[in-house]
Design a protein around this motif. Sequence first.
Motif, PDB file in Angstrom:
ATOM      1  N   ALA A  34       0.572  -1.260   0.170  1.00  0.00           N
ATOM      2  CA  ALA A  34      -0.195  -0.144  -0.024  1.00  0.00           C
ATOM      3  C   ALA A  34       0.865   1.294   0.108  1.00  0.00           C
ATOM      4  O   ALA A  34       0.433   2.198  -0.355  1.00  0.00           O
ATOM      5  N   ALA A  35       2.069   1.414   0.608  1.00  0.00           N
ATOM      6  CA  ALA A  35       2.893   2.430   0.743  1.00  0.00           C
ATOM      7  C   ALA A  35       3.922   2.475  -0.206  1.00  0.00           C
ATOM      8  O   ALA A  35       4.787   3.454  -0.456  1.00  0.00           O
ATOM      9  N   ALA A  36       3.947   1.446  -1.248  1.00  0.00           N
ATOM     10  CA  ALA A  36       5.313   1.244  -2.166  1.00  0.00           C
ATOM     11  C   ALA A  36       5.308   2.259  -3.315  1.00  0.00           C
ATOM     12  O   ALA A  36       6.291   2.879  -3.612  1.00  0.00           O
ATOM     13  N   VAL A  37       4.076   2.889  -3.539  1.00  0.00           N
ATOM     14  CA  VAL A  37       4.010   3.940  -4.424  1.00  0.00           C
ATOM     15  C   VAL A  37       4.532   5.300  -3.962  1.00  0.00           C
ATOM     16  O   VAL A  37       5.188   6.158  -4.486  1.00  0.00           O
ATOM     17  N   GLU A  38       4.229   5.542  -2.629  1.00  0.00           N
ATOM     18  CA  GLU A  38       4.741   6.765  -1.806  1.00  0.00           C
ATOM     19  C   GLU A  38       6.216   6.473  -1.938  1.00  0.00           C
ATOM     20  O   GLU A  38       6.849   7.663  -2.152  1.00  0.00           O
ATOM     21  N   VAL A  39       6.715   5.368  -1.487  1.00  0.00           N
ATOM     22  CA  VAL A  39       8.125   5.117  -1.458  1.00  0.00           C
ATOM     23  C   VAL A  39       8.868   5.578  -2.971  1.00  0.00           C
ATOM     24  O   VAL A  39      10.030   5.867  -2.973  1.00  0.00           O
ATOM     25  N   GLU A  40       8.295   4.887  -3.944  1.00  0.00           N
ATOM     26  CA  GLU A  40       8.793   5.014  -5.229  1.00  0.00           C
ATOM     27  C   GLU A  40       8.667   6.594  -5.490  1.00  0.00           C
ATOM     28  O   GLU A  40       9.710   7.050  -6.435  1.00  0.00           O
ATOM     29  N   ARG A  41       7.785   7.299  -5.008  1.00  0.00           N
ATOM     30  CA  ARG A  41       7.803   8.994  -5.202  1.00  0.00           C
ATOM     31  C   ARG A  41       8.888   9.419  -4.665  1.00  0.00           C
ATOM     32  O   ARG A  41       9.630  10.311  -5.113  1.00  0.00           O
ATOM     33  N   VAL A  42       9.240   9.127  -3.409  1.00  0.00           N
ATOM     34  CA  VAL A  42      10.191   9.679  -2.965  1.00  0.00           C
ATOM     35  C   VAL A  42      11.672   9.263  -3.311  1.00  0.00           C
ATOM     36  O   VAL A  42      12.595  10.161  -3.136  1.00  0.00           O
ATOM     37  N   SER A  43      11.842   7.855  -3.814  1.00  0.00           N
ATOM     38  CA  SER A  43      12.886   7.690  -4.579  1.00  0.00           C
ATOM     39  C   SER A  43      13.141   8.482  -5.826  1.00  0.00           C
ATOM     40  O   SER A  43      14.441   8.861  -6.200  1.00  0.00           O
ATOM     41  N   SER A  44      11.993   8.834  -6.502  1.00  0.00           N
ATOM     42  CA  SER A  44      12.332   9.506  -7.761  1.00  0.00           C
ATOM     43  C   SER A  44      12.496  11.012  -7.463  1.00  0.00           C
ATOM     44  O   SER A  44      13.548  11.561  -8.070  1.00  0.00           O
ATOM     45  N   LEU A  45      12.094  11.404  -6.337  1.00  0.00           N
ATOM     46  CA  LEU A  45      12.594  12.691  -5.751  1.00  0.00           C
ATOM     47  C   LEU A  45      13.974  13.026  -5.351  1.00  0.00           C
ATOM     48  O   LEU A  45      14.612  13.860  -5.831  1.00  0.00           O
ATOM     49  N   LEU A  46      14.486  11.825  -4.871  1.00  0.00           N
ATOM     50  CA  LEU A  46      15.962  11.830  -4.570  1.00  0.00           C
ATOM     51  C   LEU A  46      16.810  11.999  -5.446  1.00  0.00           C
ATOM     52  O   LEU A  46      17.747  12.542  -5.662  1.00  0.00           O
ATOM     53  N   THR A  47      16.217  11.126  -6.644  1.00  0.00           N
ATOM     54  CA  THR A  47      17.161  11.243  -8.101  1.00  0.00           C
ATOM     55  C   THR A  47      17.178  12.487  -8.537  1.00  0.00           C
ATOM     56  O   THR A  47      18.152  13.139  -8.947  1.00  0.00           O
ATOM     57  N   GLU A  48      16.054  13.126  -8.549  1.00  0.00           N
ATOM     58  CA  GLU A  48      15.994  14.585  -9.137  1.00  0.00           C
ATOM     59  C   GLU A  48      16.690  15.565  -8.218  1.00  0.00           C
ATOM     60  O   GLU A  48      17.487  16.317  -8.890  1.00  0.00           O
ATOM     61  N   TRP A  49      16.837  15.411  -7.004  1.00  0.00           N
ATOM     62  CA  TRP A  49      17.475  16.280  -6.093  1.00  0.00           C
ATOM     63  C   TRP A  49      18.796  15.964  -6.235  1.00  0.00           C
ATOM     64  O   TRP A  49      19.773  17.160  -6.411  1.00  0.00           O
ATOM     65  N   ALA A  50      19.331  14.804  -6.391  1.00  0.00           N
ATOM     66  CA  ALA A  50      20.925  14.226  -6.642  1.00  0.00           C
ATOM     67  C   ALA A  50      21.313  14.923  -7.853  1.00  0.00           C
ATOM     68  O   ALA A  50      22.378  15.695  -7.967  1.00  0.00           O
ATOM     69  N   ASP A  51      20.581  15.134  -8.985  1.00  0.00           N
ATOM     70  CA  ASP A  51      20.986  15.599 -10.253  1.00  0.00           C
ATOM     71  C   ASP A  51      21.082  16.975 -10.231  1.00  0.00           C
ATOM     72  O   ASP A  51      21.993  17.472 -11.166  1.00  0.00           O
ATOM     73  N   ILE A  52      20.511  17.705  -9.483  1.00  0.00           N
ATOM     74  CA  ILE A  52      20.908  19.270  -9.393  1.00  0.00           C
ATOM     75  C   ILE A  52      21.669  19.671  -8.191  1.00  0.00           C
ATOM     76  O   ILE A  52      21.906  20.739  -7.621  1.00  0.00           O
ATOM     77  N   ALA A  53      22.455  18.443  -7.783  1.00  0.00           N
ATOM     78  CA  ALA A  53      23.615  18.541  -6.707  1.00  0.00           C
ATOM     79  C   ALA A  53      22.988  19.163  -5.524  1.00  0.00           C
ATOM     80  O   ALA A  53      23.960  19.945  -4.810  1.00  0.00           O
ATOM     81  N   LEU A  54      21.901  18.624  -4.813  1.00  0.00           N
ATOM     82  CA  LEU A  54      21.341  19.040  -3.518  1.00  0.00           C
ATOM     83  C   LEU A  54      21.983  17.761  -2.764  1.00  0.00           C
ATOM     84  O   LEU A  54      21.976  16.794  -3.092  1.00  0.00           O
ATOM     85  N   ARG A  55      22.092  17.995  -1.439  1.00  0.00           N
ATOM     86  CA  ARG A  55      22.601  17.177  -0.436  1.00  0.00           C
ATOM     87  C   ARG A  55      21.219  16.521   0.036  1.00  0.00           C
ATOM     88  O   ARG A  55      20.468  17.007   0.684  1.00  0.00           O
ATOM     89  N   THR A  56      21.039  15.228  -0.167  1.00  0.00           N
ATOM     90  CA  THR A  56      20.156  14.457   0.459  1.00  0.00           C
ATOM     91  C   THR A  56      20.389  13.682   1.663  1.00  0.00           C
ATOM     92  O   THR A  56      21.474  13.000   1.657  1.00  0.00           O
ATOM     93  N   LEU A  57      19.280  13.300   2.159  1.00  0.00           N
ATOM     94  CA  LEU A  57      19.226  12.569   3.611  1.00  0.00           C
ATOM     95  C   LEU A  57      17.812  11.979   3.585  1.00  0.00           C
ATOM     96  O   LEU A  57      16.955  12.724   3.397  1.00  0.00           O
ATOM     97  N   VAL A  58      17.865  10.655   3.818  1.00  0.00           N
ATOM     98  CA  VAL A  58      16.823   9.865   4.078  1.00  0.00           C
ATOM     99  C   VAL A  58      16.616   9.376   5.533  1.00  0.00           C
ATOM    100  O   VAL A  58      17.659   9.104   6.137  1.00  0.00           O
ATOM    101  N   TRP A  59      15.544   9.547   6.166  1.00  0.00           N
ATOM    102  CA  TRP A  59      15.291   9.037   7.567  1.00  0.00           C
ATOM    103  C   TRP A  59      14.434   7.929   7.828  1.00  0.00           C
ATOM    104  O   TRP A  59      13.331   8.048   7.161  1.00  0.00           O
ATOM    105  N   ALA A  60      14.589   7.065   8.706  1.00  0.00           N
ATOM    106  CA  ALA A  60      13.724   5.848   8.842  1.00  0.00           C
ATOM    107  C   ALA A  60      13.646   5.575  10.462  1.00  0.00           C
ATOM    108  O   ALA A  60      14.435   6.233  11.313  1.00  0.00           O
ATOM    109  N   LYS A  61      12.991   4.799  10.898  1.00  0.00           N
ATOM    110  CA  LYS A  61      12.608   4.489  12.492  1.00  0.00           C
ATOM    111  C   LYS A  61      12.450   2.854  12.408  1.00  0.00           C
ATOM    112  O   LYS A  61      12.215   2.194  11.436  1.00  0.00           O
ATOM    113  N   ARG A  62      12.935   2.426  13.594  1.00  0.00           N
ATOM    114  CA  ARG A  62      12.412   0.883  13.972  1.00  0.00           C
ATOM    115  C   ARG A  62      12.760   0.824  15.580  1.00  0.00           C
ATOM    116  O   ARG A  62      13.549   1.438  16.149  1.00  0.00           O
ATOM    117  N   GLU A  63      11.608   0.262  16.092  1.00  0.00           N
ATOM    118  CA  GLU A  63      11.656  -0.044  17.430  1.00  0.00           C
ATOM    119  C   GLU A  63      12.632  -1.153  17.584  1.00  0.00           C
ATOM    120  O   GLU A  63      12.764  -1.905  17.062  1.00  0.00           O
TER     121      GLU A  63
END
Length: 291
Positions: A34-63
């Motif tokens: 159900a959330a795979a589409v949202e993750v793919e969207r973020v992944s696509s955004l990361l690629t776009e940001w990296a292509d214009i030389a922005l510093r990217t950071l992804v964060w996640a959590k786990r108990e």
Amino acid sequence: NGTANGTANGTANGTVAGTGEGTHAGGDLKVDAAAAVEVERVSSLLTEWADIALRTLVWAKRELPEFARWHAEYREACNSSGEVAAWKEGAPNLITDLQAEIESELTLLGATAIEDKLQDGVPEILADMRSAGVRIWMLTGDKAGTAKNIASACNILPADAEMLELTTDTFPVLADVKTSMLLEVQLKLEASRPPLTRLQRVGKKLGFGCRPNPVPPAELHAQTVRLDHAHPELLKVRQALVAFQEHIRNKMERRHQRLSRPGPLKRAESLEVASDNNLCLVLDEKAIEYC
């Protein structure tokens, strides 16, 4: 223990993409279609940001209810000389296994991108240095695409540059070569060097620079054949490198001939001489290890 919900777009120096309780199908993130589409969207955004030389950071959590157990095992593995040696050689080891254990089943929370602006005058100074024939090396931990964009912004990699890129993107075989195998080959090559002569040993003891004796060609050939047998596509990497080296040599010879002629250079010749400085080599970690 908290969660992130909603989306935030636009900050002072960058952007934030919030994904709430997003997950990923496979990899280090939890599987949730159900959330795979949202993750793919973020992944696509990361690629776009990296292509214009922005510093990217992804964060996640786990108990981590068993953190104490994991931490004790991890400290023990890090204090084991055998496990550390195996980790450095790229061989199977507990350190990597324990890292993979805790860096899995993560819940994606979001990603950021920040513009890391150059200081005033940096591109102009680097362009002048290149024009003066100064060789410039840029070392970075970024992905190859991001590194090239930053190099272009700094005038290290001009738009008209003749470039050879030896990375796992352009030559996927480099990703298949194990670091442990390259280290083993390196040790054998070093062991094959002839010992220093008495005069070399005396000079080294007195503090004079002393280069090690060259590796015997037969041993170098034998180890190259060994790597080629395991990974035949490595031949294409060497062919590309040799061809680029030959191209550089030919340009330098033509440049020497033009500069050796009496009288001033014509405008077209001056531009050609200046373009000789626009030769660039892009290497990633695996390419450096192999070369």
